[in-house]
Design a protein around this motif. Sequence first.
Motif, PDB file in Angstrom:
ATOM      1  N   LYS A 104       0.731  30.249  34.796  1.00  0.00           N
ATOM      2  CA  LYS A 104       1.187  30.529  33.584  1.00  0.00           C
ATOM      3  C   LYS A 104       1.754  29.942  33.195  1.00  0.00           C
ATOM      4  CE  LYS A 104       1.859  34.678  31.263  1.00  0.00           C
ATOM      5  NZ  LYS A 104       2.054  35.852  31.766  1.00  0.00           N
ATOM      6  N   ASN A 105       2.962  31.045  34.158  1.00  0.00           N
ATOM      7  CA  ASN A 105       4.432  30.566  33.144  1.00  0.00           C
ATOM      8  C   ASN A 105       5.086  28.472  33.446  1.00  0.00           C
ATOM      9  OD1 ASN A 105       5.591  33.173  33.749  1.00  0.00           O
ATOM     10  ND2 ASN A 105       6.025  33.249  34.740  1.00  0.00           N
ATOM     11  N   THR A 106       4.351  28.315  34.327  1.00  0.00           N
ATOM     12  CA  THR A 106       4.333  27.016  33.718  1.00  0.00           C
ATOM     13  C   THR A 106       3.810  25.607  32.696  1.00  0.00           C
ATOM     14  OG1 THR A 106       2.485  26.392  35.988  1.00  0.00           O
ATOM     15  CG2 THR A 106       4.707  26.328  36.489  1.00  0.00           C
ATOM     16  N   ILE A 107       1.863  26.659  32.973  1.00  0.00           N
ATOM     17  CA  ILE A 107       1.963  26.131  31.484  1.00  0.00           C
ATOM     18  C   ILE A 107       3.049  26.565  30.172  1.00  0.00           C
ATOM     19  CG2 ILE A 107      -0.441  26.163  30.458  1.00  0.00           C
ATOM     20  CD1 ILE A 107      -1.924  26.654  32.635  1.00  0.00           C
ATOM     21  N   GLN A 108       2.969  27.641  30.023  1.00  0.00           N
ATOM     22  CA  GLN A 108       3.942  28.040  29.145  1.00  0.00           C
ATOM     23  C   GLN A 108       4.834  27.157  28.633  1.00  0.00           C
ATOM     24  OE1 GLN A 108       2.739  31.161  26.913  1.00  0.00           O
ATOM     25  NE2 GLN A 108       3.931  29.640  25.475  1.00  0.00           N
ATOM     26  N   LEU A 133       7.048  22.771  25.268  1.00  0.00           N
ATOM     27  CA  LEU A 133       7.118  21.330  25.159  1.00  0.00           C
ATOM     28  C   LEU A 133       6.809  20.525  23.998  1.00  0.00           C
ATOM     29  CD1 LEU A 133       8.353  20.565  28.167  1.00  0.00           C
ATOM     30  CD2 LEU A 133      10.137  20.836  26.744  1.00  0.00           C
ATOM     31  N   GLU A 134       5.222  20.822  24.498  1.00  0.00           N
ATOM     32  CA  GLU A 134       3.891  19.739  23.769  1.00  0.00           C
ATOM     33  C   GLU A 134       4.184  20.966  21.936  1.00  0.00           C
ATOM     34  OE1 GLU A 134       0.795  17.743  24.301  1.00  0.00           O
ATOM     35  OE2 GLU A 134       1.625  18.594  25.585  1.00  0.00           O
ATOM     36  N   SER A 153      -4.377  25.817  18.932  1.00  0.00           N
ATOM     37  CA  SER A 153      -5.809  26.479  18.854  1.00  0.00           C
ATOM     38  C   SER A 153      -6.028  26.686  20.431  1.00  0.00           C
ATOM     39  CB  SER A 153      -6.037  26.965  18.226  1.00  0.00           C
ATOM     40  OG  SER A 153      -6.118  27.054  17.228  1.00  0.00           O
ATOM     41  N   ALA A 154      -6.521  25.709  20.972  1.00  0.00           N
ATOM     42  CA  ALA A 154      -7.302  25.679  22.319  1.00  0.00           C
ATOM     43  C   ALA A 154      -6.603  25.778  23.429  1.00  0.00           C
ATOM     44  CB  ALA A 154      -8.280  24.356  22.907  1.00  0.00           C
ATOM     45  N   ALA A 155      -4.727  25.342  22.925  1.00  0.00           N
ATOM     46  CA  ALA A 155      -3.965  25.688  24.348  1.00  0.00           C
ATOM     47  C   ALA A 155      -3.958  27.041  24.294  1.00  0.00           C
ATOM     48  CB  ALA A 155      -2.674  24.658  23.776  1.00  0.00           C
ATOM     49  N   TYR A 156      -3.073  27.848  23.064  1.00  0.00           N
ATOM     50  CA  TYR A 156      -2.788  29.295  22.699  1.00  0.00           C
ATOM     51  C   TYR A 156      -4.227  30.106  23.423  1.00  0.00           C
ATOM     52  CZ  TYR A 156      -3.403  33.821  20.758  1.00  0.00           C
ATOM     53  OH  TYR A 156      -3.516  34.753  20.308  1.00  0.00           O
ATOM     54  N   LEU A 157      -5.552  29.345  23.435  1.00  0.00           N
ATOM     55  CA  LEU A 157      -6.621  29.817  24.065  1.00  0.00           C
ATOM     56  C   LEU A 157      -6.724  30.312  25.491  1.00  0.00           C
ATOM     57  CD1 LEU A 157      -9.453  29.979  21.298  1.00  0.00           C
ATOM     58  CD2 LEU A 157      -8.454  32.206  22.175  1.00  0.00           C
ATOM     59  N   LEU A 201      -6.380  33.369  28.160  1.00  0.00           N
ATOM     60  CA  LEU A 201      -7.621  33.182  28.343  1.00  0.00           C
ATOM     61  C   LEU A 201      -6.623  34.081  30.063  1.00  0.00           C
ATOM     62  CD1 LEU A 201     -10.812  33.429  29.246  1.00  0.00           C
ATOM     63  CD2 LEU A 201     -10.420  30.855  30.651  1.00  0.00           C
ATOM     64  N   LEU A 202      -5.731  33.148  30.569  1.00  0.00           N
ATOM     65  CA  LEU A 202      -4.648  33.498  31.531  1.00  0.00           C
ATOM     66  C   LEU A 202      -4.515  35.136  31.640  1.00  0.00           C
ATOM     67  CD1 LEU A 202      -3.081  30.458  32.776  1.00  0.00           C
ATOM     68  CD2 LEU A 202      -4.549  31.756  33.663  1.00  0.00           C
ATOM     69  N   ASN A 203      -3.946  35.552  30.731  1.00  0.00           N
ATOM     70  CA  ASN A 203      -2.958  36.619  30.793  1.00  0.00           C
ATOM     71  C   ASN A 203      -4.425  37.846  30.947  1.00  0.00           C
ATOM     72  OD1 ASN A 203      -0.820  36.704  29.891  1.00  0.00           O
ATOM     73  ND2 ASN A 203      -1.119  35.894  27.401  1.00  0.00           N
TER      74      ASN A 203
END
Lengths: 66, 720
Positions: B321-325, B330-331, B349-353, B357-359
């Motif tokens: 989760k941390n690496t994706i964040q 950056l994105e 929106s999709a990235a936020y979802l 989802l991970l959380n």
Amino acid sequence: MQLDITLFGIQMPTLLLIFVMSAVVQILLDRMMSDAGIYNHVWHPGLFRTAVFVCLFTIPCLLIYR
Amino acid sequence: MNANNRRIVSFKIFPWQRTLQEWLSVDAPVLIYMAKSTIAALLALWIAMTLNMPDPRTAIFTVFIVMQPQSGLVFSKSYYRVLGTIAGVGMSLLIMGMFAQDPIWFIGFFALWIGFTTAMGLKYRNFQFYGFVLAGYTLCIVALPVIETPLQVFDIAVSRFSEVIIGIMCATVVSDVIFPRRLLDSLITREQERFHNVLSTLSDPDSIFAAFDEANPAVSRFSSGVVGLNATRVNSSFESGAGQKERQHYAHLNQEYMNLSTTFYSLKSIVQAIKKRERIEDLSALKSLYLPVVSVLKTLPETLLTPEDLNRIIRELLAVKNTIQVQLDLEYKRLYESMHSVGEDEFISAAYLIIRLLNELHNHCATYLSLLKHRLSGNASREISRVIQFSTHTDNVLVALAALRGSGVLLLTMIFWIWSGWPYATLTITLAVVIGLLLGTMPSPLDGVKDFFKGAVIALIVAAVYDFYIIPEYTSDLLTLSLLITPVLAFIGWMTTRPKLAIFTFGFVFMFMNQLALDPYYKIEPTKFMESSLAALIGILFGGLAYILVNFWSCSLTQKRVAKILRTQIVRLCDGALNVERSALESTGRDLIQQFSTQGRLNMRSSRLVYEWLLSTLEIGRAILTIRRSIQRLYSHYLHPSVDNAMELIKSYFETPTVSGRDQLLSILQKSLQELHSSPMPTEIGQRKRVEILIVELTLIRTVLINSETFPLLSEDSCN
């Protein structure tokens, strides 16, 4: 103690009152025992629970019928 | 030697082992259940006969009504049966005391009570429904037989109540003492299955990135069972052994599962929208964001999970989760500079979802781990203090219809009674009321009435054989009577275990117990038997008639009602109290949809649509709450009037949805997003976070609105 009691002008056996009261006590006791995890250490929780209720109900019954 | 080899060897030594195991798991429980219900029924008969109760069949009938394979269900049903009987007996005393001399008032009050209990039966879930059914039924069996001799009402009330209590005591004690099967155990297995299902669904990237596929059972299973599992949890609370803490864990797991499945489906539908627009590079970027999650979940063992496995997964998920964040930040920066096409909104929106989802997955795993630890060692790793309420929602129109039907059928049968002057018509009334009360919550009540009728007719034949041949011929005392009726009791027990025969069995039990000669002394006459049977069958027909007459519910009406209720929810969230929890939102929505899909005659296509609407509502509703909370905590100079404007417009759009309103809303959402992007970001971290939340949630609302074309405009009629 009398075998019959009068409640709101209706005569009823004292057993009934004892039954209701022991049911209430049983519910409270059951909740406490299950939160304390006692049932996990009992071989047959259902039988144990029934036995506890029989004790709760019969002890006062024996007292009034003596 | 591996496990497989060992198994083969053991099969060679004990060739019948597999057969025995299958017998133990499939057939033995049925036999045990048959034995249990027969023992309980005979015990009830014996006690009622020994205590000289005037109508022992009520006791034995009660046993079969409350008897269920699992103890939790028996307790729960018994509890509500006692409450319902108390209410019914109380009402009978009241109504007979006040209106025994006055037919109009008597019938009026009677109809009101039946209407009330039918309506409440529909409004309440689980076996609470059953309590209301009994409250209505008890009034019929206590007040109607003594209408000519009102002074006897007290005696009959007391004896009916005592008989019911005898039946309940026998059923509960027998089911808890003799080979008890605990509901909690099935709850645990189902929770395990569900958890494994979640992990395996999420470990397959195709379940998110492939098109909606009805054939993939894992995906469709992801949404089901929330309401049912909650019912199981509620009923299991009557059993011994389930501590408060464990039940809270289950409530939390159910809640987290609902959140997870909402997020999963939202993500999936946004991914589909991106696919439709053929933005390949966005899709592959999302896939690469999600891939680390897949690689973590893939390492899990297929079968039993140990706390160590889970611990490792939770740690790895956190790291992922941390690496994706970091990757996303950056994105985002790149995207914020080049805003704002619809496609970029969808990507954000999709990235936020994905993050959400991970959380949620992380939370779900942690709760599950805590439950595992609690069960293994009694030490939960997670302190769960918040009590989660499973809120329900029942449509008032459905409730009003049920009340109308209940009162209507009572008035109709009362007219039949007065018009015919037939003493047995009271049985007609009772049966019609029972049908109205009991089958009201079924998906297709008319089929239920047919089953009930079939059961009743067959019961009459069996009862006639017993009443006029077997009982007068062969019984001499209680023991022979018990022995002779044992086969039928066991047969009823067997029928109860067949879900397909549920209503048939009920009809059978009802009629058999009504007509069987189980009085303290034998007093059956052929004419009485025939007349009362005829009256009962006419009652069933009246009950069925009510379902034909009061039934103008249709697919498109259901869709309109659902859309209206969902819209009202959003409107309420826009200006109502801020302390609404997401759990309440989710459980209400799911319960609502569950109810409409059993009652509302939806076809496949429209139930899919309705489910999509629910998801949009949940997503928008949750976003509105988050935005309002952020606005409240944001300093005033960071606030933009266009955000408030957007919120106002959302509210008015959901109050009266129009095409122009939709366009207006979309443009104001775009405008407020642009303003938020173009103004300088706050330097303080907390404030900055809140502005980012505003951006993400507004983007999400916009994406959901653009993608949901049928809600709330109802532009498509899927019922035809």
